[in-house]
Every structure is written in structure tokens, then in C-alpha cells.
Design a protein around this motif. Sequence first.
Motif, PDB file in Angstrom:
ATOM      1  N   PHE A   1       0.837  -1.208   0.000  1.00  0.00           N
ATOM      2  CA  PHE A   1       0.000   0.000   0.000  1.00  0.00           C
ATOM      3  C   PHE A   1       0.867   1.252   0.000  1.00  0.00           C
ATOM      4  CE2 PHE A   1       0.414  -1.426   4.424  1.00  0.00           C
ATOM      5  CZ  PHE A   1       0.771  -0.263   5.110  1.00  0.00           C
ATOM      6  N   LEU A   2       0.268   2.367  -0.377  1.00  0.00           N
ATOM      7  CA  LEU A   2       0.968   3.642  -0.402  1.00  0.00           C
ATOM      8  C   LEU A   2       1.193   4.124   1.021  1.00  0.00           C
ATOM      9  CD1 LEU A   2      -0.754   5.482  -3.402  1.00  0.00           C
ATOM     10  CD2 LEU A   2       1.368   4.154  -3.386  1.00  0.00           C
ATOM     11  N   SER A   3       2.439   4.321   1.377  1.00  0.00           N
ATOM     12  CA  SER A   3       2.826   4.578   2.762  1.00  0.00           C
ATOM     13  C   SER A   3       2.245   5.869   3.324  1.00  0.00           C
ATOM     14  CB  SER A   3       4.352   4.624   2.877  1.00  0.00           C
ATOM     15  OG  SER A   3       4.938   3.448   2.372  1.00  0.00           O
ATOM     16  N   GLY A   4       2.068   6.879   2.488  1.00  0.00           N
ATOM     17  CA  GLY A   4       1.613   8.170   2.968  1.00  0.00           C
ATOM     18  C   GLY A   4       0.117   8.363   2.924  1.00  0.00           C
ATOM     19  N   GLU A   5      -0.625   7.348   2.487  1.00  0.00           N
ATOM     20  CA  GLU A   5      -2.059   7.538   2.276  1.00  0.00           C
ATOM     21  C   GLU A   5      -2.951   6.715   3.192  1.00  0.00           C
ATOM     22  OE1 GLU A   5      -3.426   7.251  -1.726  1.00  0.00           O
ATOM     23  OE2 GLU A   5      -1.904   8.626  -2.506  1.00  0.00           O
ATOM     24  N   ILE A   6      -2.456   5.606   3.734  1.00  0.00           N
ATOM     25  CA  ILE A   6      -3.336   4.698   4.465  1.00  0.00           C
ATOM     26  C   ILE A   6      -2.880   4.538   5.913  1.00  0.00           C
ATOM     27  CG2 ILE A   6      -4.282   2.354   4.560  1.00  0.00           C
ATOM     28  CD1 ILE A   6      -4.000   2.194   1.545  1.00  0.00           C
ATOM     29  N   PRO A   7      -3.579   5.191   6.848  1.00  0.00           N
ATOM     30  CA  PRO A   7      -3.302   4.936   8.266  1.00  0.00           C
ATOM     31  C   PRO A   7      -3.641   3.477   8.595  1.00  0.00           C
ATOM     32  CG  PRO A   7      -4.702   6.881   7.972  1.00  0.00           C
ATOM     33  CD  PRO A   7      -4.662   6.155   6.664  1.00  0.00           C
ATOM     34  N   HIS A   8      -2.888   2.903   9.529  1.00  0.00           N
ATOM     35  CA  HIS A   8      -3.125   1.501   9.851  1.00  0.00           C
ATOM     36  C   HIS A   8      -2.586   1.204  11.243  1.00  0.00           C
ATOM     37  CE1 HIS A   8       0.822   1.899   7.980  1.00  0.00           C
ATOM     38  NE2 HIS A   8       1.216   0.861   8.690  1.00  0.00           N
ATOM     39  N   GLU A   9      -2.959   0.052  11.764  1.00  0.00           N
ATOM     40  CA  GLU A   9      -2.459  -0.408  13.050  1.00  0.00           C
ATOM     41  C   GLU A   9      -2.474  -1.926  13.083  1.00  0.00           C
ATOM     42  OE1 GLU A   9      -4.948   0.320  16.530  1.00  0.00           O
ATOM     43  OE2 GLU A   9      -6.650   0.747  15.212  1.00  0.00           O
ATOM     44  N   VAL A  10      -1.710  -2.483  14.014  1.00  0.00           N
ATOM     45  CA  VAL A  10      -1.751  -3.920  14.281  1.00  0.00           C
ATOM     46  C   VAL A  10      -2.441  -4.096  15.626  1.00  0.00           C
ATOM     47  CG1 VAL A  10      -0.426  -6.017  14.683  1.00  0.00           C
ATOM     48  CG2 VAL A  10       0.337  -4.371  12.953  1.00  0.00           C
TER      49      VAL A  10
END
Length: 203
Positions: free
Chosen positions: A176-185
Motif C-alpha cells: 500500500f501507499l505509505s503516505g495515504e493509508i493509516p493503519h495499526e496492528v
Amino acid sequence: MEDLLDHISAEIYQNSYVIVDNFIDENFRKALLEEQINLVNQGKFRHAAVGKGGQKQVRTEIRSDEVLWMDADDLSPLQASYWAKVEEIRKVLNQRCFLGLRSFEGHFARYPIGSFYKRHLDQFHAVPHRVVTVILYLNDSWTSEDEGVLRMYFSQEDGSERYEDILPLGGRLVVFLSGEIPHEVLPTKKERISITGWLRNID
């Protein structure tokens, strides 16, 4: 492989992310997993830090995983084989999406039972050169009861937000595009193992 690369580039162009199951075969996955377990047993892993440079620090309330960075100049044969696959992804994303990707950096990542990584972006002011995130899961087996999902957040046209939960199934690749998709584990109930890396616009 060419059809798969076309699929990856098309999804990144249209949706900013793609999930590919069985990206590597079982023998390769098991060999990478065994190599990582051996490195863990040798005490090579360290608590992951947040921040960059002088701001770098271990903050277990933000992330509690352990990592071992790979040395691009001293890769094992297995690591080199995986990097070669990522190189093919780099080339096709440059050809189809014009992202100016020039290099890859990556590490083994281990999430012990109960560990997590709070919501974040992979590209921020301290690491603007990270353009594309590439994650390969190496786990032997995984079910929803094991939790530890990758949760990705997406903005909607009406201003609301939706999320998608991705199980860390062995052999599954997430790009995924690193600067566009916030995410968490989310907290995991089983040891969770992957290779996480970034395609960058610097050498």
C-alpha cells in the motif's frame, strides 16, 4: 508472475493498496520462517523504536513488536530471493504508476503474544522517502480467533471513515501507499511473524 505484477500495479494505481494471497510458495515461506525463528533464538531481535535519528526511542505504549533489520549488503540467500521479488514490484510500479522508487529497506518483524502497534502512517515528516509499504506474512497458520489483524483505515467521500481488517495469513502479501493509508496492528493472541519493508524514492 507478469500477470501478478500487472494486478499489483493496477490495484495500487486505482485503490492505493492490494492484497495478494500465496505470493510465495509454501517451501519458501517455511524456509523464511525457520530462518527468522533461528535469528530470534540467537537473540538478534530488538524492541522496535518510534521516531528517527535523535528522536528515536522505544515506546511500548505505541508499539511492542521486535525487529531485526536486514543488511542490503549482507543478505542471506533466502533474503536475497525475497528482495529480488520485491525488486520486480519496484520496477512495475515505476513503469505503471511513475512513483520514482529507487531502493528497498526491510526488517523481520515479530509480534509476541499481546503485542500491538497503534494507528500510524508509515510516511511522515521524519521519513518522507517511504513511498510504498510491502508486508509479507510468514505465519504457519492463522484464524480470526488469533486476532492480531492489520487494520487499514480509508476516508470516505462523505467524510466518514471505514476500516478493513486483514488476517496475517502465511504467504499473504500486502502492498500500500505509505503516505495515504493509516493503519495499526491490533493485539495478537499468537506470535505473529512477517517481513515488513518500504520502497523508497532515495538510494
